[in-house]
Design a protein around this motif. Structure first.
Motif, PDB file in Angstrom:
ATOM      1  N   HIS A 164     -24.844  30.604  21.507  1.00 11.04           N
ATOM      2  CA  HIS A 164     -23.571  29.572  22.006  1.00 11.04           C
ATOM      3  C   HIS A 164     -22.641  29.820  21.392  1.00 11.04           C
ATOM      4  N   CYS A 165     -21.219  29.364  21.614  1.00  8.02           N
ATOM      5  CA  CYS A 165     -19.928  29.579  21.262  1.00  8.02           C
ATOM      6  C   CYS A 165     -19.262  28.167  21.454  1.00  8.02           C
ATOM      7  N   GLU A 166     -18.652  27.721  20.756  1.00  4.80           N
ATOM      8  CA  GLU A 166     -17.684  26.776  20.728  1.00  4.80           C
ATOM      9  C   GLU A 166     -16.394  27.177  20.432  1.00  4.80           C
ATOM     10  N   SER A 167     -15.113  26.757  20.920  1.00  7.57           N
ATOM     11  CA  SER A 167     -13.816  27.219  20.185  1.00  7.57           C
ATOM     12  C   SER A 167     -13.161  25.931  19.819  1.00  7.57           C
ATOM     13  N   HIS A 168     -12.546  26.178  18.702  1.00  3.68           N
ATOM     14  CA  HIS A 168     -11.783  25.026  18.019  1.00  3.68           C
ATOM     15  C   HIS A 168     -10.405  25.572  17.791  1.00  3.68           C
ATOM     16  N   PHE A 169      -9.229  24.700  18.200  1.00  6.14           N
ATOM     17  CA  PHE A 169      -7.845  25.186  17.915  1.00  6.14           C
ATOM     18  C   PHE A 169      -7.153  24.082  17.571  1.00  6.14           C
ATOM     19  N   LEU A 170      -6.294  24.142  16.467  1.00  6.02           N
ATOM     20  CA  LEU A 170      -5.357  23.173  15.527  1.00  6.02           C
ATOM     21  C   LEU A 170      -4.127  23.773  15.514  1.00  6.02           C
ATOM     22  N   ALA A 171      -3.212  22.995  16.071  1.00 10.51           N
ATOM     23  CA  ALA A 171      -1.771  22.989  16.052  1.00 10.51           C
ATOM     24  C   ALA A 171      -1.257  22.003  15.134  1.00 10.51           C
ATOM     25  N   ILE A 172      -0.218  22.242  14.384  1.00 13.47           N
ATOM     26  CA  ILE A 172       0.281  21.655  13.563  1.00 13.47           C
ATOM     27  C   ILE A 172       1.861  21.367  13.778  1.00 13.47           C
ATOM     28  N   SER A 173       2.349  20.384  13.909  1.00 18.31           N
ATOM     29  CA  SER A 173       3.993  20.587  14.358  1.00 18.31           C
ATOM     30  C   SER A 173       4.741  19.622  13.646  1.00 18.31           C
ATOM     31  N   SER A 174       5.942  19.710  13.445  1.00 27.47           N
ATOM     32  CA  SER A 174       6.924  18.708  12.688  1.00 27.47           C
ATOM     33  C   SER A 174       7.195  17.799  13.786  1.00 27.47           C
ATOM     34  N   PRO A 175       7.413  16.429  13.538  1.00 30.99           N
ATOM     35  CA  PRO A 175       7.262  15.374  14.453  1.00 30.99           C
ATOM     36  C   PRO A 175       8.787  15.335  14.672  1.00 30.99           C
ATOM     37  N   GLN A 176       9.270  14.575  15.978  1.00 31.17           N
ATOM     38  CA  GLN A 176      10.294  14.393  16.473  1.00 31.17           C
ATOM     39  C   GLN A 176      10.908  13.565  15.825  1.00 31.17           C
ATOM     40  N   ARG A 177      12.408  13.490  15.101  1.00 38.21           N
ATOM     41  CA  ARG A 177      12.780  12.540  14.510  1.00 38.21           C
ATOM     42  C   ARG A 177      14.345  12.450  15.064  1.00 38.21           C
ATOM     43  N   ASP A 178      14.419  11.170  15.464  1.00 41.40           N
ATOM     44  CA  ASP A 178      16.286  11.099  16.095  1.00 41.40           C
ATOM     45  C   ASP A 178      16.396  12.186  17.254  1.00 41.40           C
ATOM     46  N   ASP A 179      17.337  13.041  16.562  1.00 44.12           N
ATOM     47  CA  ASP A 179      17.719  14.007  17.467  1.00 44.12           C
ATOM     48  C   ASP A 179      17.153  15.224  17.223  1.00 44.12           C
ATOM     49  N   VAL A 180      15.847  15.478  16.367  1.00 46.55           N
ATOM     50  CA  VAL A 180      15.724  16.580  15.747  1.00 46.55           C
ATOM     51  C   VAL A 180      14.102  16.689  16.630  1.00 46.55           C
ATOM     52  N   LYS A 181      13.798  17.703  17.501  1.00 41.89           N
ATOM     53  CA  LYS A 181      13.025  17.964  18.330  1.00 41.89           C
ATOM     54  C   LYS A 181      11.616  18.432  17.596  1.00 41.89           C
ATOM     55  N   GLU A 182      10.366  17.924  18.352  1.00 44.55           N
ATOM     56  CA  GLU A 182       9.178  18.583  17.666  1.00 44.55           C
ATOM     57  C   GLU A 182       9.026  19.823  18.009  1.00 44.55           C
ATOM     58  N   VAL A 183       8.535  20.665  16.917  1.00 41.02           N
ATOM     59  CA  VAL A 183       8.392  22.137  17.038  1.00 41.02           C
ATOM     60  C   VAL A 183       6.967  22.228  16.283  1.00 41.02           C
ATOM     61  N   ILE A 184       6.152  23.235  16.884  1.00 41.34           N
ATOM     62  CA  ILE A 184       4.708  23.800  16.298  1.00 41.34           C
ATOM     63  C   ILE A 184       5.317  24.620  14.979  1.00 41.34           C
ATOM     64  N   VAL A 185       4.634  24.369  13.845  1.00 42.89           N
ATOM     65  CA  VAL A 185       4.874  25.039  12.571  1.00 42.89           C
ATOM     66  C   VAL A 185       3.730  25.934  12.355  1.00 42.89           C
ATOM     67  N   PHE A 186       2.552  25.618  12.715  1.00 41.29           N
ATOM     68  CA  PHE A 186       1.386  26.434  12.270  1.00 41.29           C
ATOM     69  C   PHE A 186       0.091  26.234  13.226  1.00 41.29           C
ATOM     70  N   ALA A 187      -0.592  27.019  13.596  1.00 38.95           N
ATOM     71  CA  ALA A 187      -1.871  26.935  14.403  1.00 38.95           C
ATOM     72  C   ALA A 187      -3.004  27.974  13.812  1.00 38.95           C
ATOM     73  N   ILE A 188      -4.003  27.322  13.933  1.00 38.19           N
ATOM     74  CA  ILE A 188      -5.432  28.361  13.619  1.00 38.19           C
ATOM     75  C   ILE A 188      -6.518  28.137  14.697  1.00 38.19           C
ATOM     76  N   GLU A 189      -7.242  29.179  14.978  1.00 45.55           N
ATOM     77  CA  GLU A 189      -8.304  29.187  15.966  1.00 45.55           C
ATOM     78  C   GLU A 189      -9.444  29.520  15.161  1.00 45.55           C
ATOM     79  N   ILE A 190     -10.525  28.815  15.293  1.00 46.81           N
ATOM     80  CA  ILE A 190     -12.024  29.022  14.677  1.00 46.81           C
ATOM     81  C   ILE A 190     -13.059  29.148  15.916  1.00 46.81           C
TER      82      ILE A 190
END
Length: 531
Positions: free
Chosen positions: A49-75
């Motif tokens: 059996h196989c299960e997939s896990h994906f975690l993405a980490i982003s910098s949150p949106q603040r005022d006029d600064v938009k949210e951007v993913i900075v790192f991700a990992i798949e296991i």
């Protein structure tokens, strides 16, 4: 949501104060998958059996600064009857880690997230027979974020740096489980770098390995085949796992295409030593860069690793005894009626220890002997069916479906997708463009919207605020620094300071701000006698 909260608490404790992120954890339920190890010709594949896990980490949106993913990992997690394998499939940064505003002296945020996520998925599965964490370290410009190599903030490690980085990160997880923990574990790390000898490979080991006893090393330069495969006498094609997008898997496929006889043997590669030697000549391992293959092996309740063959035999015997014990208990369904139509006197139920004693007493001193006894009694057809039923019952009891489901529920993602939806979302990410903050922000939003569209949930993402207090020394205590032997405060000899016995004068006044050192006392250095 409980599992998401658990991951949230773990990440919060690992991230430095002042660091705010948003975590996106996606998983798939365990589904049937191809076996990692090729079966011997004539045998069926091992149920996997196989299960997939994906975690993405982003910098949150603040005022006029938009949210951007900075790192991700798949296991990916592969589970069989005797082995659980966590495979780090991909990990990549987008080049925007500076947006997290981590304190100057804080440890690597990416390393902290990686180690925490691995340990989060690993922990609930350590109760199984044998657990493996597997990965390969290969330096590449980008894995998950197309165009991210153009970002000035992306720091791509070279091959040697990347192997050392993964060794340091996984060592954090490895040291959490040892013979001193409760329950105790035998935990070892095995590293193979094709093209490097043992001395060169040891250079990649983390600094902590130098504190381990030479007679009982934790970091080892080897491929732990006997800990992964029950029958190591098989041809090499059956001794190496075929993991997705793995260099050695592609080599296995190429060898199968060149020549393979009916017994599963290749013409060119006869054993595992030749396989790893030939791997060093593959383009992925020889084009001016190294590739490191790493396995962390965890065995609960053991002071030394038992081979997988021994564990399988012990598990088989234990489950067969349990099956035979169940068969031996009289029930209304298997207790025949007496001549007068009344049920015979029901014997008192035996305790578990008494059952084991009954089952292990002569003339049947083992489950296999019990099977042979069944074959000796009655007709051949009835006896064969009876013996097959006993063994089939034991095999059914060994299926990990219920335990596997419980393990998954403890670590399932905030967003649960089926395998097809998960692959659709991954393909969407791989078709985006993360070159520059504007494109990265737009494609981060696009990826999140795609996840919401596939799942039909109103919101996605868990905000996390770091709570880890960073020490002024950057988290490294002075006492943890290795002790060195140096000569300190050596001054040129002056005539007035000449000593009668001819030794050089040493300034041995301690420096309170300097680390503890071993100094050579006066009298140990002598002048060369004049001729």
């Amino acid at each position: 949501m409980a599992s998401a909260s658990s991951l949230q608490a773990r990440l919060s404790a690992a991230l430095p104060q002042g660091v705010d992120v948003v975590a996106y954890h996606i998983s798939t339920p365990p589904t049937s998958a191809s076996a990692l190890f090729a079966p011997v010709p004539g045998q069926s594949e091992e149920t996997t059996h196989c299960e997939s896990h994906f975690l993405a980490i982003s910098s949150p949106q603040r005022d006029d600064v938009k949210e951007v993913i900075v790192f991700a990992i798949e296991i990916l997690i592969f589970t069989t009857q005797s082995l659980t394998t966590l495979f780090v499939s991909k990990a990549d940064s987008a080049g925007f880690s500076s947006r997290l505003n981590a304190p100057r002296q804080s440890p690597s945020v990416v390393a902290a997230i990686t180690a925490t996520f691995i340990e989060y998925l690993l922990g609930p599965r350590l109760s199984t027979t044998r657990v493996i964490l597997s990965l390969f370290a290969r330096s590449q410009n980008q894995y998950l974020f197309p165009g991210s190599i153009e970002n000035a903030g992306k720091h791509v490690l070279d091959d040697c740096q990347l192997i050392k980085w993964w060794c340091r990160v996984t060592d954090r997880v490895l040291r959490l489980y040892s013979d001193k923990t409760d329950p105790p574990f035998r935990s070892t790390a095995h590293l193979v770098v094709p093209g490097c000898d043992k001395a060169e490979t040891r250079a990649f080991f983390p600094a902590s390995s130098r504190q381990d006893l030479p007679s009982d090393p934790v970091w080892i330069n080897s491929y732990p085949v006997e800990l992964l495969v029950a029958d190591t006498s098989r041809p090499p094609r059956h001794l190496v796992p075929r993991l997705p997008d793995d260099p050695k898997s592609r080599f296995l496929d190429d060898l199968d295409g060149d020549f393979m006889d009916n017994g599963g043997r290749w013409r060119s590669v006869k054993n595992l030593d030749q396989f790893w030697e030939m791997m060093s000549y593959r383009q992925e391992c020889s084009a001016g860069r190294l590739v490191g293959f790493l396995w962390l092996v965890f065995s609960q309740g053991q002071t030394s690793h038992a081979s997988l063959a021994d564990l399988d035999q012990a598990s088989y015997m234990g489950n067969t005894v349990a099956a035979l014990a169940q068969e031996s208990l009289p029930t209304p369904g298997n207790s025949p009626l007496g001549e007068d139509g009344d049920l015979p006197v029901q014997p008192q139920p035996l305790s578990e220890l008494e059952m084991i004693g009954e089952l292990t007493s002569p003339p049947s001193s083992s489950p296999l002997e019990r099977v042979h006894e069944e074959l000796r009694n009655g007709s051949a057809e009835e006896s064969t069916a009876r013996a097959s039923s006993i063994l089939a019952g034991a095999a059914t009891n060994r299926e990990p479906s219920q335990e596997l489901s419980q393990q998954y529920q403890e670590t399932q993602g905030e967003l649960v997708l089926d395998a097809a939806q998960y692959q659709t979302l991954m393909n969407h990410l791989l078709q985006t463009d993360f070159a520059g903050e504007e494109l990265a922000a737009a494609n981060t939003k696009s990826w999140i919207q795609k996840a919401l569209e596939l799942s039909s949930i109103p919101r996605f993402g868990i905000p996390i605020r770091g709570r880890y207090v960073v020490a002024e020394s950057g988290g490294l205590e002075k006492s943890a620094l290795p002790q060195v032997n140096v000569l300190t405060g050596i001054r040129k000899k002056r005539k007035a300071e000449a000593v009668d016995d001819g030794t050089a004068a040493l300034d041995t006044t301690p420096n309170p701000s300097a680390p503890a050192v071993n100094t050579l006392a006066a009298g140990l250095l002598r002048k060369k006698p004049r001729s």
